[in-house]
Scaffold this motif. Structure first.
Motif, mmCIF file in Angstrom:
data_model
loop_
_atom_site.group_PDB
_atom_site.id
_atom_site.type_symbol
_atom_site.label_atom_id
_atom_site.label_comp_id
_atom_site.label_asym_id
_atom_site.label_seq_id
_atom_site.Cartn_x
_atom_site.Cartn_y
_atom_site.Cartn_z
ATOM 1 N N GLY A 76 0.808 -1.321 0.032
ATOM 2 C CA GLY A 76 -0.151 -0.049 -0.086
ATOM 3 C C GLY A 76 0.819 1.168 0.012
ATOM 4 O O GLY A 76 2.030 1.327 -0.048
ATOM 5 N N PHE A 81 5.658 4.946 1.587
ATOM 6 C CA PHE A 81 6.340 5.956 2.281
ATOM 7 C C PHE A 81 7.421 5.482 3.179
ATOM 8 O O PHE A 81 7.926 6.072 3.861
ATOM 9 C CB PHE A 81 5.362 7.122 2.674
ATOM 10 C CG PHE A 81 4.269 6.675 3.557
ATOM 11 C CD1 PHE A 81 4.500 6.369 4.914
ATOM 12 C CD2 PHE A 81 2.962 7.115 3.406
ATOM 13 C CE1 PHE A 81 3.476 6.008 5.818
ATOM 14 C CE2 PHE A 81 2.007 6.966 4.052
ATOM 15 C CZ PHE A 81 2.280 6.353 5.383
ATOM 16 N N THR A 153 -5.967 13.028 0.234
ATOM 17 C CA THR A 153 -7.387 12.335 -0.021
ATOM 18 C C THR A 153 -8.459 13.002 1.223
ATOM 19 O O THR A 153 -9.677 12.842 0.847
ATOM 20 C CB THR A 153 -7.157 10.892 0.263
ATOM 21 O OG1 THR A 153 -5.933 10.673 -0.387
ATOM 22 C CG2 THR A 153 -8.317 10.088 -0.260
ATOM 23 N N ASP A 173 3.541 10.991 -3.707
ATOM 24 C CA ASP A 173 2.596 10.121 -3.496
ATOM 25 C C ASP A 173 1.027 10.723 -4.134
ATOM 26 O O ASP A 173 0.642 11.506 -3.745
ATOM 27 C CB ASP A 173 2.261 10.090 -1.902
ATOM 28 C CG ASP A 173 1.010 9.368 -1.589
ATOM 29 O OD1 ASP A 173 0.499 8.762 -2.483
ATOM 30 O OD2 ASP A 173 0.697 9.306 -0.341
HETATM 31 N N1 PMP Z 1 -1.329 8.254 0.636
HETATM 32 C C1 PMP Z 1 -2.707 8.552 0.534
HETATM 33 C C2 PMP Z 1 -2.779 9.943 -0.377
HETATM 34 C C3 PMP Z 1 -3.634 7.893 0.853
HETATM 35 O O1 PMP Z 1 -4.855 8.437 0.763
HETATM 36 C C4 PMP Z 1 -3.582 6.781 1.579
HETATM 37 C C5 PMP Z 1 -4.829 6.047 2.139
HETATM 38 N N2 PMP Z 1 -5.982 6.467 2.025
HETATM 39 C C6 PMP Z 1 -2.433 6.267 1.809
HETATM 40 C C7 PMP Z 1 -1.316 7.236 1.575
HETATM 41 C C8 PMP Z 1 -2.149 5.039 2.613
HETATM 42 O O2 PMP Z 1 -2.345 4.008 1.918
HETATM 43 P P1 PMP Z 1 -2.532 2.587 2.239
HETATM 44 O O3 PMP Z 1 -3.778 2.389 3.070
HETATM 45 O O4 PMP Z 1 -2.523 1.753 0.932
HETATM 46 O O5 PMP Z 1 -1.363 2.239 3.197
#
Ligand code: PMP
Length: 362
Positions: A76, A81, A153, A173
């Motif tokens: 993810g 990061f 987000t 990101d």
């Molecule tokens: N970066 C952004 C911009 C996100 O919106 C999110 C999850 N909503 C993440 C990182 C984290 O991602 P994950 O849940 O796949 O680790």
């Protein structure tokens, strides 16, 4: 089949219906393979064709040159990061972060475990209602890279122009906007995005990385699963990749190409976003706190006058076939995520409901 609702989830989120139908057609038996993609060896020719096709399609969609590797990894956005500092910097090195939202902050915190992760600018004091602007001279001269979260987000803001980063490599990101708006890959040394917003189901993360920036060797303490190099050398298959999610994302890439590419996606997303922002701005009932020039075209946040009305909005929206509209707990209020898979029809249905709700509750 049960009726599908208008889905404004922030991620995992709505996928194009055509993609789901294609997956439905292939689910029991992928053509020529004698089994489902979920049951297929990742070392089979059928699967190699699926992953190669997905990569080729993404490269066409984003004009990705050969100097960049394209990786489809597990873990993810959070995995990425965490990995970035370990692969672009040695332990204790300086890196630079703009903190424009929750995930930008989390990225900085992870980097701070590894080295000297300097916060160059932050909009935390305003609860992230704008994108902080910087000058190249704000970035420490020895920073290995500057990290930004391209689209926030939770807070509904986005970098509509690049930060002034001088010669410092730029890492972004773009989880919640990749393929939803044009991103010039050549402006970056590394881009990553969790698939579960605009690209496919959860489980896969896209990494587009300039091969020359990846440390080789990395510090010995870095676990093998956190290293880019073995994945680059093995076409994302150093270990078992997220097979199903890559297959689904490949279908989404094909769909985006068939629709006319990223330019067309951006055009549609701008129309959807403008319809919502124009209505919100003209209304005394709804409010969007984000600086106009920094507003996201994929995540539209808004509020109604009270917490009671927020809960009422969410409940009544559901009765009207509109789901996943609640804002993130860090901001409260409401949020419409209007990624590529969310149709104009869905946005029109939301607007109709918003108008009705305003009339009944003002
Ligand atoms: N970066 C952004 C911009 C996100 O919106 C999110 C999850 N909503 C993440 C990182 C984290 O991602 P994950 O849940 O796949 O680790």
């Amino acid at each position: 089949m049960e009726k599908r609702s208008y889905n404004f989830a922030a991620g995992p989120s709505a996928l194009p219906l055509e993609v789901l139908k294609q997956a439905q057609q292939d689910i029991l038996c992928y053509p020529g393979a004698g089994c489902s993609v979920m049951e297929m060896s990742h070392r089979s020719q059928s699967y190699q064709d699926i992953i190669d096709r997905a990569e080729a399609s993404l490269r066409r969609l984003m004009n990705i040159g050969d100097e960049y590797a394209v990786l489809f990894l597990q873990g993810g956005g959070t995995g990425q990061f965490s990995m970035v500092p370990m692969n672009l910097a040695h332990r204790g090195d300086t890196t630079a972060y703009i903190v424009s939202g929750n995930f930008a902050g989390k990225a900085q915190q992870e980097a701070a475990r590894w080295g000297n992760a300097v916060i160059v600018a932050s909009s935390k004091e305003s609860n992230f209602t704008y994108i902080p602007k910087i000058k190249a001279s704000d970035i420490p001269a020895d920073a290995k890279y500057l990290h930004i979260c391209g689209n926030n987000t939770i807070f509904g803001s986005t970098f509509n122009s690049l930060p002034d980063h001088g010669k410092t490599p730029l890492v972004a990101d773009w989880s919640s906007a990749l393929l939803g708006k044009e991103v010039n890959v050549n402006d970056y040394d590394l881009i990553y995005a969790g698939a579960q917003k605009n690209l496919g189901p959860a489980g896969m993360t896209v990494v587009i990385v300039k091969k020359s920036i990846v440390l080789d060797p990395v510090d010995d303490v870095v676990p093998i699963i956190m290293r880019y190099k073995p994945q680059i050398d093995n076409g994302s298959m150093y270990n078992t990749p997220p097979c199903w999610s890559i297959y689904m994302s490949g279908l989404v890439f094909d769909w985006v190409e068939a629709q006319g590419g990223v330019k067309e996606m951006e055009r549609r997303n701008k129309i959807k976003a403008a319809a919502l922002y124009d209505y919100i701005d003209a209304s005394a009932f709804y409010n969007n706190p984000v600086a106009k020039e920094d507003r996201s075209i994929t995540n539209v946040v808004f509020t109604v006058p009270s917490k009671e009305l927020t809960d009422k909005f969410v409940a009544e929206a559901k009765e009207n076939n509109i789901i996943n509209i609640k804002g993130h707990k860090l901001v409260g209020g409401l949020r419409a995520s209007i990624y590529n898979g969310v149709s104009q029809e869905a946005v029109s249905a939301l607007l109709d409901f918003m108008k009705k709700f305003e009339k009944e509750n003002q």
